[in-house]
Design an enzyme around this catalytic site. Sequence first.
Site, short mmCIF file in Angstrom:
data_model
loop_
_atom_site.label_atom_id
_atom_site.label_comp_id
_atom_site.label_asym_id
_atom_site.label_seq_id
_atom_site.Cartn_x
_atom_site.Cartn_y
_atom_site.Cartn_z
CB SER A 34 3.98 44.95 -23.74
OG SER A 34 3.26 46.10 -24.18
CG ASN B 199 -8.02 50.39 -20.36
OD1 ASN B 199 -6.81 50.32 -20.58
ND2 ASN B 199 -8.54 50.98 -19.29
CB THR C 79 -6.25 -2.25 -20.62
OG1 THR C 79 -6.05 -3.63 -20.27
CG2 THR C 79 -7.45 -2.14 -21.55
CG HIS C 80 -3.88 -1.86 -16.87
ND1 HIS C 80 -4.15 -1.01 -15.82
CD2 HIS C 80 -5.05 -2.49 -17.17
CE1 HIS C 80 -5.43 -1.14 -15.48
NE2 HIS C 80 -6.00 -2.02 -16.29
CB SER D 209 22.76 9.52 -31.20
OG SER D 209 23.92 9.58 -30.39
CE LYS E 278 19.16 5.97 -29.63
NZ LYS E 278 19.74 6.62 -28.45
CG ASN F 170 17.71 9.59 -30.88
OD1 ASN F 170 17.68 8.40 -30.60
ND2 ASN F 170 18.80 10.33 -30.76
CD GLU G 40 12.63 11.65 -27.75
OE1 GLU G 40 13.02 10.84 -26.92
OE2 GLU G 40 13.38 12.18 -28.58
CE1 TYR H 39 -5.53 46.41 -19.59
CE2 TYR H 39 -4.70 48.16 -18.19
CZ TYR H 39 -4.48 47.15 -19.12
OH TYR H 39 -3.20 46.90 -19.57
CD GLN I 92 2.00 45.45 -20.85
OE1 GLN I 92 1.46 46.53 -21.05
NE2 GLN I 92 3.27 45.35 -20.47
CE LYS J 39 -0.95 42.56 -24.95
NZ LYS J 39 -2.07 42.67 -23.98
#
Length: 467
Positions: free
Chosen positions: A30, A117, A162-163, A284, A290, A292, A297, A324, A329, A332
Site C-alpha cells: 500500500s 493497528n 419547476t420541471h 473543440s 465551440k 465547451n 462537465e 482490525y 487497508q 485509504k
Amino acid sequence: MTSHNKGSSENKNPAAAVRGSELASDFTVSVHYDARLYREDISGSIAHARMLGRQGIIEQDDVEKIVDGLAQITEEIESGEFEWKSELEDIHMNVESRLYELIGDAAGRLHTARSRNDQVATDTRLWTQGACARSFEACLALQTELVNLAESHVDTILPGYTHLQRGQPVVLAHHLLAYFEMFDRDATRFAQAAESADVMPLGSGAMAGVPYPLDRGWVADELDFSEISRNSMDAVSDRDFIVEFLTASSLAMAHLSRLDEELIIWSSDEFGFVKLSDDFTSGSSIMPQKRNPDFAELIRGKTGRVYGSLMGLLTTIKGLPLTYNRDLQEDKEGLFDAADTVIAALESAAGMVAGITVNADRMRQAAANGFVLATDIADYLVGKGVPFREAYIAVSELSKQCIADGVGFGELELADFQRASDLFDEGVMDITLESAVAARDVPGGTAPNRVSEAIAEAKRMLAEAQE
Ligand code: ARG
C-alpha cells in the site's frame, strides 16, 4: 530475528522482523498510496516516543535519537531523497525501517506499546481532519463567490423553474443563494466529519490495550486530538469517520453537479443566460465555434467516483468481525481520491462562478415571454374575493387562449382579462415581473428587499465561519 539483543541493526530491521524472508507481494502493498500519510505517521510517532520517555518506559536518550531520526526522515521524504521500498509494504514499515538505518537499536523501542493497528487509525484520523478542514475552506470560498455574484444581481429577474418549465419570476441573487445554502450544509457536514475523526486511538495497541502505563491524554494533546477512544477494540476497527467524510463529499459533489448542470444549460445558445470565462471552457478539435463547458462537465462527471468511494467503503466495512482486519487497508485510496476530487471540484466551481458573465437581458426576456405571471394574476383575483381554485381555473383558461392566439399575458388588454373574469379591473395591468418578485415579501422569499437581507445574513455567516 536474532536471538541476541546485540545483533546488528540490519538483522532487526522490521522488514526482516515482521515479514521474515517472505517478500510482500504487490497485492498487499500500500506504500504507493499510503506514503501520503507520512506527516501524520511521523508526528504520531514523535508524540508516542516522547510520551514513552516521559513515562519512563524508554530512555530519554533513545527518545532524542528517535525524534532526530524521524526529523531527518521527514527531510528525506520532502526532498525526494527517501527511498521507498515496496517490499516494506506500507508507510509505517518504510519509516521504521529507515529509522533503524539511521539510529540503530533505539529505533526498535519506538514500537513499544503500539501496533500498526492503532498507528494507522491515528494517522488516518489526523489526515481526515486535515481533509475536512480543506474541504470546509473550499466550501466557504465557493459560498463567497456565490454571494459576490448575488450582490450584483438583486434586481436581475429570470424565470424560476419547476420541471425545467418556467414557473414564477425570481431574482438571480435568490437563485444563487439557494446554492449558498447547499454548500453551507456541506461545510457543516465537513466540520462534523472532522469532529468524528477527532478521537485518538493510540494506546489501543493491536486491539486489547497495552500492558504499559501510558499517558494517552498527553499524546492526544500533543497531536491536537480533543479526546481519546473509549474502547480499544472499536478504536482499531472504526472507520465511520471516513464514511462520514465520504458522505459529506458525496453530497457536496451532488450539489456541485446540480450547479454545473445549470451552468451548462444556461451557457447553451438556447438559454444564453450566462457566458463562462475562457479559463473554464475549451474549444473543440473540429468545430471552431465551440466553447465547451469542460470544467462543469468534469465536475458533474467526477461525482460518480466520489459516490463510488463511499459505496466501496460501506461495502468493505460491512460484515467485518471485530477487530482490525486487513480489509481496512482498502479505506485509504477512496479517501484520498475523494478528498482530491471534492476539493479540486469546489475550487474549480468557485473560479467558474467568479468568472461568470450574466446576460440579464436574456434572462429577463425568458421571463417576459412566458406565462410566469400566471400565479400573480390568479392571486390578483384572490384579492378580489375569488377562491384560489376558481381563480386558478380562470387564469388557466386565459393562458390557453393566449397560447392559441400566439400572445403572452403582457400583450393583453384589460378587456381580454375581463373576458376571463369580470372581477379583473385596471389593477391587473400593474402586475409586472418587478411587482411579482416584490410581492414575495416573506422571509426566505425572492422579494429584492428580502434577498438583500439574505445576502447580509450570508456575509455574516461567512465571517463567523472564518473566525
Ligand atoms: N497498511 C495497513 C493498513 O492500512 C496498516 C495496518 C497493518 N496492520 C496489520 N495488522 N497488518 O491498514
